[in-house]
Design a protein around this motif. Structure first.
Motif, short mmCIF file in Angstrom:
data_model
loop_
_atom_site.label_atom_id
_atom_site.label_comp_id
_atom_site.label_asym_id
_atom_site.label_seq_id
_atom_site.Cartn_x
_atom_site.Cartn_y
_atom_site.Cartn_z
N LYS A 87 0.83 -1.20 0.00
CA LYS A 87 0.00 0.00 0.00
C LYS A 87 0.87 1.25 0.00
CE LYS A 87 -3.96 -2.19 2.18
NZ LYS A 87 -4.05 -3.14 1.18
N SER A 88 0.44 2.26 -0.74
CA SER A 88 1.20 3.51 -0.81
C SER A 88 0.82 4.42 0.34
CB SER A 88 0.96 4.21 -2.15
OG SER A 88 -0.40 4.55 -2.26
N GLU A 89 1.73 5.32 0.65
CA GLU A 89 1.50 6.29 1.70
C GLU A 89 0.59 7.39 1.17
OE1 GLU A 89 4.47 8.65 4.41
OE2 GLU A 89 5.44 6.89 3.56
N GLU A 90 -0.35 7.81 1.97
CA GLU A 90 -1.27 8.86 1.56
C GLU A 90 -0.70 10.22 1.92
OE1 GLU A 90 -4.13 8.42 -0.17
OE2 GLU A 90 -3.62 6.30 -0.25
N GLU A 91 -0.94 11.20 1.05
CA GLU A 91 -0.54 12.57 1.35
C GLU A 91 -1.53 13.16 2.35
OE1 GLU A 91 0.18 16.58 -1.24
OE2 GLU A 91 0.75 14.66 -2.14
N THR A 92 -1.01 13.82 3.38
CA THR A 92 -1.86 14.44 4.39
C THR A 92 -1.61 15.94 4.41
OG1 THR A 92 -0.21 14.10 6.12
CG2 THR A 92 -1.84 12.35 5.82
N LYS A 93 -2.37 16.66 5.22
CA LYS A 93 -2.22 18.12 5.30
C LYS A 93 -0.83 18.53 5.76
CE LYS A 93 -7.05 19.09 6.15
NZ LYS A 93 -8.05 19.60 7.08
N ASP A 94 -0.28 17.77 6.72
CA ASP A 94 1.03 18.14 7.27
C ASP A 94 2.20 17.44 6.59
OD1 ASP A 94 0.30 15.69 8.26
OD2 ASP A 94 1.21 16.00 10.22
#
Length: 151
Positions: A87-94
């Motif tokens: 699974k890929s890492e999700e982009e978050t606000k921070d």
């Protein structure tokens, strides 16, 4: 005017694995078509080493960043299948992703086993992102002589 050819590393990897499998007697039964279909159904393919000792075949697959729960190994009708998903890492606000070079998504690798293996004698271990399978060799089957009673 020159022709530009697009380099396809997956195709070269597939050709290399086909040659390696043929050398070890693990050639795919469906020929080239299976290899092309296999990669079209997979997002990526883990690197695999296949080794042989007098007692067993060893298959090692590099699966960095994965756990044993992310991987499924099956043996059915002389075919060893390794499949799973990273699974890929999700982009978050921070956190903003700047560069992604690793492969993510599902994968599927199949290898035709030689006749001299015990399909029930497969052992698996998973440590530090390395899946190691040991496939025990079977005793060669002796031809059975049948005595015919002629009358």
């Amino acid at each position: 005017m020159s022709n530009i050819t697009r380099w396809n590393p997956i195709s070269e990897f597939d050709d290399l694995m086909n040659r390696y499998n043929r050398m070890l007697g693990l050639a795919r039964t469906n020929g080239d078509r299976e290899g092309k279909d296999l990669f079209s159904r997979s997002d990526w393919a883990p690197a695999v080493d296949i080794k042989e000792t007098p007692e067993a075949f060893t298959v090692e697959a590099e699966l960095p960043g994965m756990t044993k729960d992310d991987v499924k190994v099956t043996v059915h009708d002389g075919v060893l299948t390794i499949q799973g998903e990273r699974k890929s890492e999700e982009e978050t606000k921070d956190k903003k992703l700047h560069r992604i070079e690793r492969f993510y998504g599902s994968f599927l690798r199949r290898f035709t086993l030689p006749d001299n293996v015990d399909e029930n004698g497969v052992k698996a271990s998973f440590k530090d992102g390395l899946l190691k399978l040991s496939i025990q060799k079977a005793e060669p089957k002796e031809p059975k002589a049948i005595e015919v009673d002629v009358q």
